[in-house]
Each structure stands twice: as structure tokens, then as C-alpha cells.
Design an enzyme around this catalytic site. Structure first.
Site, short mmCIF file in Angstrom:
data_model
loop_
_atom_site.label_atom_id
_atom_site.label_comp_id
_atom_site.label_asym_id
_atom_site.label_seq_id
_atom_site.Cartn_x
_atom_site.Cartn_y
_atom_site.Cartn_z
N VAL A 177 0.14 0.45 0.82
CA VAL A 177 -0.54 1.72 1.65
C VAL A 177 -1.02 1.03 2.79
O VAL A 177 -1.06 -0.49 3.00
CB VAL A 177 -2.49 1.78 0.95
N ASP A 232 0.14 -4.36 1.82
CA ASP A 232 -0.31 -2.87 0.66
C ASP A 232 -1.53 -3.34 0.97
O ASP A 232 -2.21 -4.33 0.07
CB ASP A 232 0.77 -3.41 -0.27
N HIS A 233 -2.34 -2.60 1.32
CA HIS A 233 -3.67 -2.71 0.59
C HIS A 233 -4.19 -2.38 -0.46
O HIS A 233 -5.70 -2.42 -0.87
CB HIS A 233 -4.71 -1.09 1.27
N ARG A 234 -3.05 -1.90 -1.46
CA ARG A 234 -3.64 -1.64 -2.82
C ARG A 234 -3.64 -3.14 -3.81
O ARG A 234 -4.07 -3.21 -4.19
CB ARG A 234 -2.57 -0.57 -3.61
N ILE A 241 -4.36 -5.76 -1.62
CA ILE A 241 -4.41 -6.69 -0.65
C ILE A 241 -6.28 -6.13 0.00
O ILE A 241 -5.72 -5.03 0.67
CB ILE A 241 -3.45 -8.22 0.50
#
Ligand code: CAO
Length: 549
Positions: free
Chosen positions: A345, A521-523, A525
Site C-alpha cells: 500500500v 508501505d502504509h500497512r 507505517i
């Protein structure tokens, strides 16, 4: 001592798909040096005696043929000695122990059941296990046909596997399967019956025509009676336990399954094996693809994964065109980037670092650098500052586990950097950046970039990264969105330094501003963490003295 490609039989060349050692590595007898692959099988080329790797003569993607030198070994410091026999073990062993290796007839004779047994007048044709070298038995790991199946020349019948190898047994006749003599998990020996075919017309089983080509084909790549390089190796000897797949774990699959996975872009480490001992079979790959398609929320009545396909266009209608293959490195790069793009993401955070002082300091190092023969670019400082940030923000030096339930926090700091080469993008990795200073890092950047451009990088040079940097600073650009190098969780993109007016609080002053673009990776961070990471990075680059604190 030169290690050469062993007898690869009646194929002209095979591709180098993996380098298992790097220059300076100490190897023991039987340690794998490289893995080569034809369109039917993978094969490990092992060292035949202990020694230290002196040079690696081949690179990933090279085409090699029987007798080509791949590696030179020196006796190791402990006094390891060459084996008494040949200095060219693979090829020599093959020729010596398989006197018939160059003669199709003799090899056929060694690998075929006797004509009387295999070609009875009833137009039945027995397919037997070919010569599998000096192993005691091989396991049937996949039976690809059932009674009643119509088969044609080239169709896969059975896959066999020893503790080191996978081998496909293809059909070389057209006919119908009337008996399958083996089942998954059976252990078979040379000449054990595998399948009986009914071939169309009695003449097809004339002794001169029927069994011989079959037996020759099943030895592909020919492995006749070789001691060290006897059997194709596709994976480590131990099979993973059946169950949840583990990314990075050894993959237990034969060449046909691997080929299918490559064609479908499937990462086999993500697939659960349902074969014996957790072995992957083709159906596992297909089931995995199906599950991915449904998990991706394909719309009802929609196409495939829900991603609309790009229409195929006949470009030649509009003007002359020509085809140019991407090449193996670009192809693999494309697969990796696509996989990362679809799985991660992505969010990208941009900022500028004021590196005016850094640049003054860097330029002051010029004379020393020339004396040492080391060129220092901003990249060494950037990598060092990233390492400091990774130590302060451990979740950036991490991966997510397969279930996205845990961070895998790494206690080492290995930073990869993208190198643009004529054959594609590669990412060598500088190990233990936290233990290295600017001189070491600068020297290593130049060394690894040089090796990359000369196609001399070994597997070890490209493995184990925990974070990546992609610098387009020497080329240009004010910002871009680098793709995270999964399973890492973040990557820093670097643009070109430009002079800009910088507000000090009381006045504008000219400042050298370095554009930074952190994709993450927004999952793993969240935005605030990324903001703090970038903020700290710009601070460190703005005052590199802090790096020594
Ligand atoms: N701003 C301005 N100048 C920069 C700079 C920046 N951010 N970064 C480097 N430079 C300068 C260097 O100082 C050097 O100048 P001098 O010769 O005057 O000292 C010059 O640009 C050339 O640098 P370099 O390319 O030789 O060295 P580097 O350490 O900056 O980079 C490497 C090495 C291997 C990363 C680079 O050569 C490269 O291949 N970059 C491409 C990476 C890439 O393709 N990324 C995209 C990946 S996603 O598709």
C-alpha cells in the site's frame, strides 16, 4: 582449478539462473556453485572439491554450454586439496563415468528397458525410469497423466525427484495411457515401469523406433551415471513441512511447476504445497492464482483480478515496428516491481533537505579522496543518514510477516541502492552500514556499481537488504515515487540538488536543496511516522556532524 559446465546432453545451451557463491567464499565438495536451467529442468553445478572461489566467470542470465568454465577455485587456507581426479570435475566426470554420453545410442541403451520388454507386438509401449545416476532410488513426486488420457509428443508424464534433483519424464509418442504403474510418493529405480501407452498403429512400436527416443528424452538433461553433477537440482534437499507457506523458505517444486509459476507470475514461497512432504504441484499454483483472484475482489461478471487488461493493439497497422526482448534482468525486474506495486500500500512523502553544509564538507574531502582513490558523492551521506534513521525508527528496518500480524524487526542495517545498467536495474546491497564510515561507504558504492555494470554481482551482493535508496540525483528530477522493494517496507528516492532561496527566519539565503521522496508501505507505517522519519533525515543531512554523535 576450473569448474566447468557438465554434460548437458542434447541441448545446445542452458541459462544461468542463480549464482550461489561470491568471490572469496569458501566452499566444500558438493556445495552448489550455480544453478542452470533448460526449458525442462534445473540443475545445480556443485564444487567437486573444497576451495576458495577465486573468480566467477558467468553472470545471471548467461547462456552456457557443456565444458564452459564457470568458476575458478583456489585451495583454501586450511590446505584443502583438490580431489585426486580431474581438475575439471563436472565435465570430466561426466565424460569419464558416462563413456556413452556423447553417443545417443549408447545412452539410450543404458536408459531404456530392453526392446523385447518395452515394445511388444501388441502396440503397447512401456515408459521406464531413465538413468538417474548413482542414487539408490528416486521419488515419484507428480504423476501428470491418468488412464485414458490421450498424450502427444512432449507431454509431461511423470516428475521424479531425488534428494537433489527434479526431472521430468516426457512422452515422445502419440497415444493413450492404458496403465499408470506408479503413484505419488513411490520410490522407483532405473528401468522401473512408469506408464504404458497404447500407440496408434503397430508400426509405432517397432523396436527401432519406439523405446529408444523415449529413453533418450527422459534423460534430459542427460544425467547418465555422473557422480557429482548427476541430477538436476531445483531446490534445497529438505522439503518444507506442509502447511502455511513461509516467504523465503526453500521451495519444493519441480521444473514444470516452477515454469508454470513463472508464467503466471506466482511467487512459489507464498504457495502451500499439497503434494508429498508439502511438495508443490501444478494444482497448488493454479489454486493459489484462483484464491488471489477472488481475494482481490474481482467484480461479479468482471474480468480476472478486476484489473482491466490493456487492450492488444496491432501497432503495425500504424507504422513499422520491431520487437526487442526485454532480457532476463528487465523481465525479472518487471515481475518484482509489479508484485510490489500490487501488494504494497504505497504512499510517498516528499521533502527537501538543505545540504549546503554537507556539500561544503564533501568538497573539502576532495583532496583526501583523490589521495585515497575514493570518490565521495552525496549518496554515501544519504545512505549513512538513512541508517541512522532506521536505527531510530525500527519499523522502517522491518518486514511484515505473511499474515500481516507481526513486524519482523531486523537487527542489521543493509541498504540496497539502485544501479542503472545497460541491461536493466539492479540493486546491490551494502551490508552493515551502521558499522561503516563515509570512506568505506563511498568505496563500496563505486565497487558495487562497477560490478553491477560489468554483470559481476553475485547473489550475495544482492541479498539481505533491509531498506533501499534510489538516487536519480546525477540525472535530474525534483521528486518521484519509488516503488518499495518488497518485502522491505520503505525506500528513499533522491532527486537532483538545486540552489533555492531558503528562509532562515529573517532572510532568504541561497541554499542547496536535495529533494527526497520516501515511499512506504502504509500497512506497516503510518503517515505521522513517515513524516517524523523524513524530518529526522533532513535534519541529519542538514547537519551531518550529528551522524557521528
Ligand atoms: N544532486 C546533484 N548532483 C548529484 C546528486 C544529487 N542528488 N547525486 C550525485 N550527484 C553528482 C555526483 O556528485 C557526481 O558529480 P561529480 O562527478 O561532479 O562529483 C555526479 O552526480 C555523478 O554521480 P554518480 O552517478 O557517478 O554517483 P552517485 O553516487 O550519485 O550514484 C549510482 C551512483 C550507482 C546510484 C548511479 O550511478 C545510478 O546508477 N543511479 C541511477 C539509479 C536509478 O536508476 N534509479 C531509478 C530506479 S527506479 O527505476
Amino acid at each position: 582449478m576450473q569448474i566447468k559446465i557438465p554434460d548437458i546432453g542434447d541441448v545446445d545451451s542452458v541459462e544461468v539462473i542463480e549464482l550461489c557463491v561470491a568471490v572469496g567464499d569458501t566452499v566444500g565438495p558438493d556445495d552448489p556453485l550455480i544453478i542452470i536451467e533448460s526449458d525442462k529442468a534445473s540443475m545445480e553445478v556443485p564444487a567437486t572439491s573444497a576451495g576458495v572461489v577465486e573468480s566467477i566467470v558467468v553472470a545471471l542470465g548467461d547462456s552456457v554450454s557443456t565444458g564452459d568454465v564457470i568458476v575458478t577455485l583456489a585451495a583454501d587456507a586450511a590446505g584443502a586439496q583438490s580431489e585426486p581426479e580431474s581438475p575439471e570435475p563436472a565435465a570430466e566426470t561426466s565424460a569419464a563415468s558416462s563413456p556413452a554420453a556423447d553417443t545417443g545410442e549408447a545412452e539410450v541403451a543404458a536408459t531404456s528397458p530392453p526392446p523385447a520388454a518395452s515394445a511388444p507386438a501388441s502396440s503397447q509401449l512401456d515408459i521406464a525410469v531413465p538413468d538417474v545416476g548413482d542414487v539408490d532410488g528416486v521419488e515419484v513426486v507428480e504423476v501428470s497423466v491418468a488412464v485414458g488420457d490421450a498424450v502427444a509428443n512432449g507431454d509431461l508424464l511423470v516428475i521424479l525427484e531425488s534428494d537433489k534433483a527434479s526431472m521430468e519424464v516426457p512422452c515422445e509418442h502419440e497415444g493413450t495411457v492404458i496403465k499408470v504403474h506408479v503413484a505419488n510418493g513411490d520410490t522407483v529405480q532405473q528401468d522401473s515401469l512408469l506408464v504404458t501407452l497404447e500407440v496408434a498403429g503397430g508400426d509405432a512400436v517397432a523396436p527401432a523406433a519406439a523405446p529408444a527416443p523415449k529413453a533418450a528424452a527422459v534423460t534430459e538433461p542427460p544425467v547418465a551415471a555422473q557422480a557429482k553433477s548427476e541430477v538436476a537440482v531445483a531446490e534445497p534437499a529438505s522439503a518444507p513441512a506442509a502447511g502455511t507457506p513461509k516467504p523465503g523458505a526453500p521451495v519444493h517444486a519441480g521444473p514444470a511447476v516452477r515454469r508454470l509459476a513463472r508464467e503466471l507470475g506466482v511467487d512459489l514461497t507464498q504457495v502451500k504445497g499439497t503434494g508429498n512432504n508439502g511438495r508443490l504441484v501444478k494444482d497448488d499454483v493454479k489454486a493459489f492464482v484462483k484464491s488471489q483472484l477472488s481475494a482481490s475482489g474481482a467484480p461479479q461478471g468482471g474480468q480476472g483480478s478486476g484489473i482491466p487488461p490493456v487492450p492488444t493493439v496491432d501497432f503495425a497497422k500504424f507504422g513499422p515496428v520491431s520487437l526487442e526482448p526485454l532480457g532476463r534482468v528487465r523481465e525479472l525486474g518487471a515481475q518484482n516491481l509489479h508484485r510490489s506495486w500490487l501488494n504494497v500500500v504505497h504512499v510517498t512523502q516528499h521533502d527537501d533537505a538543505n545540504i549546503t553544509e554537507l556539500e561544503t564538507f564533501r568538497k573539502s574531502l576532495k583532496a583526501q579522496g583523490e589521495a585515497k582513490g575514493i570518490k565521495v558523492t552525496p549518496l554515501a551521506f544519504i545512505i549513512k543518514a538513512c541508517c541512522a534513521c532506521l536505527q531510530e525508527f525500527p519499523t522502517f528496518n522491518a518486514s511484515l510477516d505473511a499474515q500481516v500480524e507481526n513486524f519482523i524487526l531486523k537487527q542489521y542495517y543493509n541498504i540496497g541502492f539502485a544501479v542503472d545498467t545497460s541491461y536493466g536495474l539492479v540493486v546491490p546491497v551494502i551490508k552493515d552500514v551502521n558499522q561503516k564510515g563515509i570512506w568505506d561507504l563511498s568505496a563500496e558504492i563505486v565497487e558495487l556499481a562497477g560490478k553491477a555494470r560489468d554483470r559481476k554481482l553475485g547473489m550475495n551482493d544482492m541479498q539481505g537488504g533491509t531498506f533501499s535508496v534510489s538516487s536519480l540525483g546525477a540525472i535530474g528530477g525534483t521528486g518521484f515515487t519509488p516503488i518499495v522493494n518488497a518485502p522491505e517496507v520503505a525506500i528513499l528516492g533522491v532527486g537532483r540538488t538545486t540552489m533555492k532561496p531558503h528562509w532562515t527566519g529573517s532572510e532568504f539565503v541561497p541554499a542547496k536543496m536535495l529533494p527526497l521522496s520516501l515511499s512506504y508501505d502504509h500497512r506497516a507505517i503510518n503517515g505521522a511516522e513517515a513524516g517524523r522519519f523524513v524530518q529526522r533525515l533532513t535534519q541529519l543531512l542538514g547537519d551531518v556532524r550529528q551522524l557521528v554523535l
